[in-house]
Design an enzyme around this catalytic site. Sequence first.
Site, PDB file in Angstrom:
ATOM      1  N   ASP A 128       0.666  -0.890  -0.430  1.00  0.00           N
ATOM      2  CA  ASP A 128       0.000   0.301  -0.119  1.00  0.00           C
ATOM      3  C   ASP A 128       0.951   1.215   0.243  1.00  0.00           C
ATOM      4  O   ASP A 128       0.279   2.484  -0.521  1.00  0.00           O
ATOM      5  CB  ASP A 128      -0.563   0.198   0.971  1.00  0.00           C
ATOM      6  CG  ASP A 128      -1.854  -1.260   1.244  1.00  0.00           C
ATOM      7  OD1 ASP A 128      -2.415  -1.546  -0.009  1.00  0.00           O
ATOM      8  OD2 ASP A 128      -2.755  -1.475   1.980  1.00  0.00           O
ATOM      9  N   GLY A 186      -1.084   7.434 -18.363  1.00  0.00           N
ATOM     10  CA  GLY A 186      -1.605   8.468 -18.850  1.00  0.00           C
ATOM     11  C   GLY A 186      -3.140   8.510 -18.901  1.00  0.00           C
ATOM     12  O   GLY A 186      -3.923   9.358 -19.356  1.00  0.00           O
TER      13      GLY A 186
HETATM   14  P1  ATP Z   1      -1.135  -4.152   6.300  1.00  0.00           P
HETATM   15  O1  ATP Z   1      -0.559  -2.526   5.812  1.00  0.00           O
HETATM   16  O2  ATP Z   1      -0.918  -5.127   5.593  1.00  0.00           O
HETATM   17  O3  ATP Z   1      -2.823  -3.876   6.765  1.00  0.00           O
HETATM   18  P2  ATP Z   1      -0.482  -4.477   8.961  1.00  0.00           P
HETATM   19  O4  ATP Z   1       0.871  -5.200   9.381  1.00  0.00           O
HETATM   20  O5  ATP Z   1      -0.424  -2.631   9.069  1.00  0.00           O
HETATM   21  O6  ATP Z   1      -0.233  -4.477   7.509  1.00  0.00           O
HETATM   22  P3  ATP Z   1      -2.133  -4.767  11.277  1.00  0.00           P
HETATM   23  O7  ATP Z   1      -3.748  -6.287  10.796  1.00  0.00           O
HETATM   24  O8  ATP Z   1      -2.882  -4.152  10.685  1.00  0.00           O
HETATM   25  O9  ATP Z   1      -1.723  -5.383   9.700  1.00  0.00           O
HETATM   26  O10 ATP Z   1      -1.627  -5.310  12.038  1.00  0.00           O
HETATM   27  C1  ATP Z   1      -0.612  -7.137  12.522  1.00  0.00           C
HETATM   28  C2  ATP Z   1      -1.402  -7.171  13.343  1.00  0.00           C
HETATM   29  O11 ATP Z   1       0.071  -6.490  14.326  1.00  0.00           O
HETATM   30  C3  ATP Z   1      -2.320  -7.589  13.901  1.00  0.00           C
HETATM   31  O12 ATP Z   1      -3.155  -8.143  13.908  1.00  0.00           O
HETATM   32  C4  ATP Z   1      -2.180  -7.851  15.403  1.00  0.00           C
HETATM   33  O13 ATP Z   1      -1.165  -9.282  15.944  1.00  0.00           O
HETATM   34  C5  ATP Z   1      -0.432  -6.813  15.677  1.00  0.00           C
HETATM   35  N1  ATP Z   1      -0.674  -5.128  16.403  1.00  0.00           N
HETATM   36  C6  ATP Z   1      -2.376  -4.578  15.374  1.00  0.00           C
HETATM   37  N2  ATP Z   1      -2.224  -3.618  16.440  1.00  0.00           N
HETATM   38  C7  ATP Z   1      -1.302  -3.415  17.626  1.00  0.00           C
HETATM   39  C8  ATP Z   1      -1.192  -2.866  18.514  1.00  0.00           C
HETATM   40  N3  ATP Z   1      -2.137  -2.073  18.691  1.00  0.00           N
HETATM   41  N4  ATP Z   1      -1.093  -3.686  19.870  1.00  0.00           N
HETATM   42  C9  ATP Z   1       0.263  -5.321  19.530  1.00  0.00           C
HETATM   43  N5  ATP Z   1      -0.089  -5.265  18.189  1.00  0.00           N
HETATM   44  C10 ATP Z   1      -0.682  -4.919  17.839  1.00  0.00           C
END
Ligand code: ATP
Length: 320
Positions: A128, A186
């Site tokens: 992304d 384009g």
């Molecule tokens: P993408 O951009 O592909 O969605 P991402 O890493 O942002 O990837 P998320 O599903 O948001 O994907 O997060 C991946 C994992 O990280 C979650 O399933 C959870 O296990 C962990 N995670 C997310 N937020 C937190 C948080 N605030 N504290 C602890 N662990 C977290």
Amino acid sequence: MIHKIGVLTSGGDAPGMNCAIRAVVRAGLAYGLEVYGVNDGYRGLVDDDIFQMDRSSVSDIVNRGGTILQTARLREFKEESVRQIAVNNLRKRGIEALVVIGGDGSYMGAKKLTEMGINCVGLPGTIDNDIASTDFTIGFDTCLNTIVECVDKIRDTTESHQRCAVIEVMGNHCGDLALFSGIAEGAEMIITPDHPIPEEEIFASLKKLHDAKKKRAIVIVCEKIYPDIHAFADKIGKATGFECKAEVLGRVQRGGAPSASDRVLAARMGAYAVDCLLSGKGGICIGIVNNKIVDYDIYEALSLPRDKHISMLRLIDILK
Ligand code: ATP
């Protein structure tokens, strides 16, 4: 001095994650570390699904999409008691530090593990390009090339039939995939969260093209802007005279062999992550800024404005 590190992939998969895993493993071994792979992201930490890796564990994966370590989302990882299980499993094996390859959610998990005594470094693995602390994420370039390949094909048939194609691309709430692919194609119109266009303006511009006997129109739209892209295409059809079809490219955008650019980016970032862990750093994430590999505190990285390619928006209007 650390002796054992782990590596995992988390969140959505992205082409180039395997190259990043390979770089972490090979760099770790080159520095005399033991390197452990964790299956299924944070879930593998909690389930103790951890195994030692050697050089051959990462042979022949540079050209493979997806992630050999698998990936997962584990909501419960936000709970400290669940993370404590992960920390205990790591301690039991003597693993002192981790490389986490994923998006901003995964970064939060990495930061919180660091606060519990396991130094973590995050690598930006997501198609992304929605992480502000890096110009480019691992997987973005491959995904962009996949989109361009698909849109090239859609253009051919769109032009043959004098249609308008509305093509929805991924990006979550980040418009970079739409912006870059739209410029590469384009496209007649590019609609992103940073470059919204009122419906009346969209209809009027496309009607003008139709009335001027333009053979085709390509409209690239970032996902999550229109709740029903097919209904939006129907509205364009009715308002402009073009026969209009919506295409949702979908998960084809996530797969495939990583581009050379993503492979090199992943290699540079993976090796840098190991350097950081060796120098005792943790709670940081790696980025590439002006072609230089850099690191940021994760909280600082997540608070940066997501406007790194904002200056490219002007190209939409001057090149159309
Ligand atoms: P993408 O951009 O592909 O969605 P991402 O890493 O942002 O990837 P998320 O599903 O948001 O994907 O997060 C991946 C994992 O990280 C979650 O399933 C959870 O296990 C962990 N995670 C997310 N937020 C937190 C948080 N605030 N504290 C602890 N662990 C977290």
